[in-house]
Design a protein around this motif. Sequence first.
Motif, short mmCIF file in Angstrom:
data_model
loop_
_atom_site.label_atom_id
_atom_site.label_comp_id
_atom_site.label_asym_id
_atom_site.label_seq_id
_atom_site.Cartn_x
_atom_site.Cartn_y
_atom_site.Cartn_z
N GLU A 1 14.05 16.15 22.49
CA GLU A 1 12.51 16.22 22.71
C GLU A 1 11.90 14.85 22.55
N ALA A 2 12.24 14.32 21.19
CA ALA A 2 11.62 13.06 20.71
C ALA A 2 12.26 12.10 21.86
N ARG A 3 13.12 11.86 22.31
CA ARG A 3 14.01 10.99 23.00
C ARG A 3 13.46 10.80 24.29
N ILE A 4 12.94 11.95 24.97
CA ILE A 4 12.17 11.99 26.10
C ILE A 4 10.62 11.79 25.94
N TYR A 5 10.09 11.86 24.98
CA TYR A 5 8.81 11.45 24.57
C TYR A 5 8.76 10.08 24.25
N ALA A 6 9.77 9.44 23.84
CA ALA A 6 9.83 7.93 23.57
C ALA A 6 9.90 7.32 25.00
N MET A 7 10.87 7.85 25.77
CA MET A 7 11.18 7.51 27.11
C MET A 7 9.74 7.34 27.93
N GLU A 8 8.99 8.32 27.90
CA GLU A 8 7.81 8.36 28.59
C GLU A 8 6.71 7.58 28.18
N GLN A 9 6.80 7.12 27.01
CA GLN A 9 5.92 5.96 26.22
C GLN A 9 6.34 4.61 26.94
N LEU A 10 7.72 4.66 27.43
CA LEU A 10 7.89 3.36 27.86
C LEU A 10 7.61 3.30 29.50
N GLY A 11 7.29 4.29 30.05
CA GLY A 11 7.21 4.49 31.55
C GLY A 11 8.40 4.91 32.01
N CYS A 12 9.25 5.48 31.48
CA CYS A 12 10.63 5.99 32.17
C CYS A 12 10.64 7.40 32.09
N ASP A 13 10.40 7.84 33.03
CA ASP A 13 10.61 9.38 33.62
C ASP A 13 12.04 9.82 33.79
N LEU A 14 12.48 10.60 32.97
CA LEU A 14 13.83 10.92 33.07
C LEU A 14 14.23 11.58 34.38
N ILE A 15 13.22 12.66 34.74
CA ILE A 15 13.73 13.30 36.13
C ILE A 15 13.76 12.23 37.41
N GLU A 16 12.98 11.19 36.97
CA GLU A 16 12.71 10.34 38.37
C GLU A 16 13.94 9.45 38.17
N MET A 17 14.43 9.01 36.97
CA MET A 17 15.68 8.14 36.85
C MET A 17 16.73 9.03 37.45
N GLU A 18 16.91 10.38 37.20
CA GLU A 18 18.13 11.24 37.81
C GLU A 18 18.03 11.14 39.23
N ARG A 19 16.69 11.25 39.80
CA ARG A 19 16.68 11.27 41.07
C ARG A 19 17.12 9.95 41.86
N GLN A 20 16.99 9.07 41.01
CA GLN A 20 17.64 7.40 41.63
C GLN A 20 18.99 7.38 41.13
N ASN A 21 19.44 8.53 40.58
CA ASN A 21 20.92 8.56 40.56
C ASN A 21 21.36 7.56 39.21
N MET A 22 20.41 7.58 38.22
CA MET A 22 20.91 7.11 36.82
C MET A 22 20.83 8.27 35.80
N ILE A 23 21.85 8.59 35.58
CA ILE A 23 22.11 9.95 34.42
C ILE A 23 22.53 9.35 32.83
N ILE A 24 21.81 9.91 31.94
CA ILE A 24 21.97 9.59 30.72
C ILE A 24 22.70 10.69 29.96
N PRO A 25 23.96 10.79 29.92
CA PRO A 25 24.53 11.69 29.09
C PRO A 25 24.62 11.22 27.28
N VAL A 26 24.70 12.33 26.80
CA VAL A 26 25.17 12.27 25.16
C VAL A 26 26.60 11.94 25.22
N VAL A 27 27.05 10.75 24.49
CA VAL A 27 28.24 10.47 24.09
C VAL A 27 28.52 11.12 22.65
N ASP A 28 27.79 10.76 21.71
CA ASP A 28 27.97 11.44 20.37
C ASP A 28 26.41 11.67 20.00
N VAL A 29 26.52 12.54 18.88
CA VAL A 29 25.11 12.76 18.23
C VAL A 29 25.74 13.19 16.91
#
Length: 139
Positions: free
Chosen positions: A32-60
């Motif tokens: 949730e915080a990561r998505i909020y941070a991306m919004e602060q940058l002006g990067c909408d996760l859903i829009e990025m996925e629509r543009q074929n840019m997917i950001i999977p988790v590699v490790d946590v």
Amino acid sequence: MKFKPYIRKVNYYETDRMSIVHHSNYIRYFEEARIYAMEQLGCDLIEMERQNMIIPVVDVYAKYHKSLCCSDEFAVYIKMTYFNGVKQKFDYEIRFTSDNSLACTGHSTHCFVNENHKPISIKRINPEIYNKFMSAVEE
């Protein structure tokens, strides 16, 4: 760029019978915080996925310091500590807003892939987003 903290309260359904947050929910708070941070940058996760840019988790990773309980208000502080256009890493601190004590720390690493799960370079695909992410990297 320093991100604003993501602040919210613990919901009842996120806790066990002792009103303690289940450990898996801290990973959700990171997201949730990561998505909020991306919004602060002006990067909408859903829009990025629509543009074929997917950001999977590699490790946590999460380290638990003090349990959050039902109705506790907390803040997630996030830093992007690494980004090279293909991979990125975030560090997290979850703190109680009441006294700023530490509840959890952790990190997550992500890569960028297309809809076929093939690695992509954001710099090549979308230089504008690349520059936004580069501006957010903290040492």
